[in-house]
Design an enzyme around this catalytic site. Structure first.
Site, PDB file in Angstrom:
ATOM      1  N   ASP A 220       0.847  -1.194   0.000  1.00  0.00           N
ATOM      2  CA  ASP A 220       0.000   0.000   0.000  1.00  0.00           C
ATOM      3  C   ASP A 220       0.885   1.248   0.000  1.00  0.00           C
ATOM      4  O   ASP A 220       2.103   1.156   0.168  1.00  0.00           O
ATOM      5  CB  ASP A 220      -0.879  -0.064   1.263  1.00  0.00           C
ATOM      6  CG  ASP A 220      -1.904   1.039   1.298  1.00  0.00           C
ATOM      7  OD1 ASP A 220      -2.255   1.556   0.238  1.00  0.00           O
ATOM      8  OD2 ASP A 220      -2.353   1.373   2.419  1.00  0.00           O
TER       9      ASP A 220
ATOM     10  N   GLU B 200       2.532   5.012  -4.002  1.00  0.00           N
ATOM     11  CA  GLU B 200       2.490   5.975  -5.144  1.00  0.00           C
ATOM     12  C   GLU B 200       3.821   6.691  -5.317  1.00  0.00           C
ATOM     13  O   GLU B 200       4.147   7.021  -6.450  1.00  0.00           O
ATOM     14  CB  GLU B 200       1.343   6.975  -4.928  1.00  0.00           C
ATOM     15  CG  GLU B 200      -0.032   6.349  -5.053  1.00  0.00           C
ATOM     16  CD  GLU B 200      -0.382   5.402  -3.920  1.00  0.00           C
ATOM     17  OE1 GLU B 200       0.108   5.626  -2.796  1.00  0.00           O
ATOM     18  OE2 GLU B 200      -1.118   4.431  -4.160  1.00  0.00           O
TER      19      GLU B 200
ATOM     20  N   ASP C 244      -8.906   3.704  -2.008  1.00  0.00           N
ATOM     21  CA  ASP C 244      -9.870   4.142  -0.989  1.00  0.00           C
ATOM     22  C   ASP C 244     -11.133   4.751  -1.577  1.00  0.00           C
ATOM     23  O   ASP C 244     -11.308   5.968  -1.644  1.00  0.00           O
ATOM     24  CB  ASP C 244      -9.194   5.147  -0.055  1.00  0.00           C
ATOM     25  CG  ASP C 244      -8.031   4.508   0.708  1.00  0.00           C
ATOM     26  OD1 ASP C 244      -7.965   3.267   0.751  1.00  0.00           O
ATOM     27  OD2 ASP C 244      -7.200   5.259   1.238  1.00  0.00           O
TER      28      ASP C 244
HETATM   29  C1  GLC Z   1      -4.674   3.201   2.976  1.00  0.00           C
HETATM   30  C2  GLC Z   1      -5.134   2.013   2.142  1.00  0.00           C
HETATM   31  C3  GLC Z   1      -6.155   1.219   2.913  1.00  0.00           C
HETATM   32  C4  GLC Z   1      -5.569   0.800   4.255  1.00  0.00           C
HETATM   33  C5  GLC Z   1      -5.089   2.013   5.029  1.00  0.00           C
HETATM   34  C6  GLC Z   1      -4.367   1.635   6.315  1.00  0.00           C
HETATM   35  O1  GLC Z   1      -5.714   4.096   3.132  1.00  0.00           O
HETATM   36  O2  GLC Z   1      -5.606   2.388   0.898  1.00  0.00           O
HETATM   37  O3  GLC Z   1      -6.558   0.108   2.172  1.00  0.00           O
HETATM   38  O4  GLC Z   1      -6.519   0.116   4.989  1.00  0.00           O
HETATM   39  O5  GLC Z   1      -4.202   2.776   4.230  1.00  0.00           O
HETATM   40  O6  GLC Z   1      -3.286   0.819   6.068  1.00  0.00           O
END
Ligand code: GLC
Length: 797
Positions: free
Chosen positions: A405, A408, A483
């Site tokens: 995650d 980017e 998200d």
């Molecule tokens: C980001 C991710 C999400 C995750 C969060 C905490 O917002 O996109 O999927 O749950 O971080 O790690």
């Protein structure tokens, strides 16, 4: 109309007359008087690369997107000329390059114009006037439609709009937000029912304009790098997508359990909560294969550590979960907490593995753990080190998948939410700034993760999930769309995004079912699950801030609906696995937008809601509240309503009933759909028979079913089973021939045919030329049990 002279005054430069041509096997170099070089490479008869250098220079050729195993080869390449053009001819294309301008026109061999430059290649090098932009403009025609570009949360047809590609952390993005997480600079044009593709392999922040600025012009440009694009001709959209996917690569088969249902939340902890969730799935008999640990499993958000208070013995827990069929997947982010006592930080620091600012110090930014440094995954040595970090997590503790995650990369509390432009990257030995490396950062992280997980999960197969991606990421990882929000509009977005990702070479994608931000109503959750079970990656995830989002978190009716659809997905596992096999071997997208399915039918060019699941099942989600059904477009051809088995003629709009426990679903006539029994997780049951739903057609139709050990690599040594079926329907008989490939012995001995839509009464059945006792036929349901290795069955009326 603005003239070239005026454009030149604004700093644009254009190639002028060709003065020299040179050929090296498959590549032609056209050099102009003003020292622009066009390097034109024929990769296949229908795939041609155009690359432009200025000042007589081409950069060293390097791409993260192009699959090194991509096979090239063409049948024909010929160079000729007439008064005004140099002409390159392949077995599929005629490419005319204007002698005075390098502008090109691309035609098929029948002389149909497929694509032509407007200004063509032009560029700005003068810093005083803006500087360093490479541009391409093409003429576009009325009715020409455009598709692709990865995860853009907009209408499938991109015409009339402008987009840019710059991977961005986009919490609670909306319909139209641009850019978001992924950068896939590939689009498909559809002109006069003929499809072509353009892949602009430039990692800078590229922009695409589809007739927004000027009605008759499509253009794309980037503030750096080369004008370097691949032109891919169809004429079928399927050929374009397949060729693009060959070029940028295909994934290996994932373990079958990854196509089962996945449950996630931010966050399940401590261990007792994780166990409680797992138990509830089994108690309520809702199938589930994967359970996800979000950032709170770590010690202070330090990657590769565990919070020992919440998870005192992760190895034991992971094992116990596995005994009950649950595979554990954990999140790993790129930000490494700055903490001199933390071994990961220390190792990276000592070895100089972190990204650095232009003037020397490490790039520092805030993410979940507070101040972090960030490994430079564009450095092969860093990737190797990173891969090694999975030894304990995967090799010893037994985690089966890793979720990447914030790659980017996301940085909190700064303008632009990412690194500043000056950050330096290795770019595999082509040092550059973040302007060039930004869009590939996430993919290179996922690649390093994949190498590690693959190595330590061996002899099993790995799973990696990523949020950010550049073209080619599909070789290493699956993805989700980030998200999203629990709103009806987002259900529409989810449907469009996954279809678009499938067209963009990245089929193994899903959305946070139910929505990540905010809380869905039971009804919205039910409708989202109904769509989500048809997505290649099927995972519920939520921020957890507003309440629970498990299948049982609403009311009993919603729980039953969730169970019904998750069970449906499990019965489709062999169908899903076969479509993944077709994706992995031939680059065929797992979901097909209607325009892909039937580009000859102009009605499909603007459809967004309906799609084809695999090859034969048309699905159309309900995306509005309080619906009892909906109007939809049934593609041309003949179909059976999946629920009622009603036979319908397509090519028209119709109303379809679908109360809260149903979704419009149609199976194409002639399809043979393989089904497994419902299991609580992959491998729970030994499969005792393969059920084939056979949808009669007065026609001849081929289909296939791929199976193997569901995990491991024996399939690469031929231990797979590929059943090819040929269905032949006539007015009073139906014949199915089977031809088996591969040498994997499936567990079951029996294939059970379920005959749907037979237009005649069965009088006789012959299996491999021997009469079948009709008393064994379940008359009501028309079940016919056959030995799994039958060669031909004839059903005669
Ligand atoms: C980001 C991710 C999400 C995750 C969060 C905490 O917002 O996109 O999927 O749950 O971080 O790690």
């Amino acid at each position: 109309m603005i003239t070239n002279t005026e454009l030149e005054q604004k700093g644009n430069q254009f190639p002028n007359s060709v003065k020299n041509i040179r050929q090296e096997v498959d590549t032609l170099y056209f050099t102009t008087e003003n020292n622009v070089i066009l390097e034109l490479t024929v990769l296949r008869d229908s795939v041609v690369r155009f690359r432009y250098g200025t000042r007589g220079i081409l950069e060293e050729d390097f791409s993260y997107a192009i699959d090194p195993d991509n096979h090239i080869g063409y049948n024909h390449l010929e160079l000729s000329e007439n008064k005004n053009f140099h002409i390159v001819t392949t077995a599929k294309l005629i490419i005319k390059i204007e002698k005075i301008s390098l502008q090109t026109k691309i035609l098929d061999t029948e002389g149909n114009l497929i694509n032509e430059d407007e200004l063509g290649f032009h560029y700005e090098e003068s810093f005083t006037l803006g500087g360093n932009i490479v541009k391409m403009s093409k003429r576009s025609h009325p009715g020409e439609a455009f598709y692709g570009l990865g995860d853009k949360p907009v209408h499938l047809n991109l015409r009339g709009r402008r987009f840019s590609n710059w991977a961005t952390d986009s919490y609670a993005f909306g319909k139209e937000t641009d850019p978001i997480y992924k950068s896939v600079p590939f689009y498909i044009g559809l002109k006069d029912k003929r499809a072509y593709g353009i892949f602009f392999d430039n990692t800078f922040k590229s922009t695409f304009d589809f007739c927004q600025e000027r009605l008759d012009v499509t253009s794309f440009w980037a503030p750096g790098g080369e004008m370097n694009y691949y032109f891919i001709y169809g004429p079928e959209m399927s050929e374009v997508v397949q060729n693009y996917t060959h070029l940028t690569g295909k994934p290996e088969l994932p373990p079958l359990w990854t196509l089962g249902f996945q449950q996630c939340k931010w966050s399940y902890y401590p261990e007792s909560t994780v166990k409680g969730i797992a138990k509830k799935f089994r108690d309520l008999k809702i199938p589930c294969d994967g359970i996800y640990l979000d950032i709170d499993y770590m010690e202070g958000f330090r990657c590769f550590t565990w919070n020992k208070e919440y998870f005192p013995d992760p190895k034991r827990m992971v094992k116990e979960l596995l005994n009950d069929g649950f595979k554990t997947i954990v999140i790993i982010d790129p930000g490494i907490k700055i903490d001199p006592d933390y071994w990961v930080y220390k190792e990276a620091l000592e070895n100089g593995y972190f990204c650095k600012r232009a003037d020397g110090p490490d790039m520092i930014g805030k993410v979940w753990p507070g101040e972090c440094a960030f490994p430079d995954y564009t450095n092969p040595e860093v990737r190797e080190w990173w891969a090694g970090l999975f030894k304990e997590l995967v090799g010893e503790i037994g985690v089966r998948g890793v979720w990447n995650d914030m790659n980017e990369p996301a940085v909190m509390e700064v303008p632009g939410k990412t690194f500043p432009d000056d950050v330096r990257h290795d770019f595999d030995g082509h040092p550059c700034s973040h302007r060039k490396a930004h869009n590939v950062y996430g993919t290179q992280m996922a690649r390093a993760t994949y190498e590690g997980v693959k190595k330590y999960v061996y002899p099993k197969r790995p799973l990696v999930i990523t949020r950010s991606a550049y073209s080619g990421a599909q070789r290493f990882t699956s993805s989700w769309t980030g998200d999203n929000v629990a709103t009806w509009e987002h259900l529409w977005i989810a449907n469009n995004q996954v279809q678009r990702m499938c067209l963009s070479g990245m089929s193994f994608t899903g959305t946070d079912i139910g929505g990540f931000a905010e809380q869905p109503t039971g009804e919205l959750f039910a409708r989202w699950i109904q769509l989500g079970v048809f997505h290649p990656f099927c995972r519920v995830h939520s921020s957890g801030h507003h309440g629970d989002q498990e299948p049982w978190s609403f009311d009993d009716e919603v729980t039953d609906i969730a169970r019904k659809f998750i069970e449906l997905r499990y019965t489709f596992l062999p169908y899903l696995y076969t479509m993944f096999y077709e994706y992995a071997t031939e680059g065929i997208p797992m979901l097909k937008p209607l325009v892909y399915f039937d580009q000859e039918d102009p009605h499909t060019h603007y459809r967004t809601d309906e799609f084809i699941f695999g090859n034969n099942i048309l699905v159309c989600p309900i995306i509005e509240p309080n619906s009892k059904g909906r109007r939809m477009y049934l593609a041309r051809g003949r179909w059976y309503n999946f629920w009622t088995e009603e036979y319908l003629e397509g090519g028209r709009e119709l109303w379809v009933d679908a109360d809260i426990d149903s979704i419009p679903m149609f199976v194409q006539e002639g399809a043979i759909i393989p089904r497994y029994p419902v299991q609580q997780y992959v491998g729970e049951l030994s499969i005792e028979e393969l059920k084939l739903d056979v949808y009669y057609a007065e026609d001849t139709i081929d289909s296939q079913v791929y199976e193997d050990a569901n995990d491991g690599y024996d399939y690469k040594k031929g231990r797979y089973s590929l059943r090819n079926f040929k269905l032949r329907g006539k007015a009073t008989d139906l014949t199915i021939q089977q031809h088996k490939g591969g040498n994997f012995e499936t567990e079951y001995d029996t294939i059970k045919l379920h005959l749907i839509g037979l237009p005649f009464r069965i009088k006789k059945i012959k299996v491999d030329n021997v009469a079948y006792d009709l008393n064994n036929l379940d008359k009501e349901d028309k079940f016919l049990k056959l030995p799994e290795d039958f060669s031909v069955v004839q059903i005669i009326g």
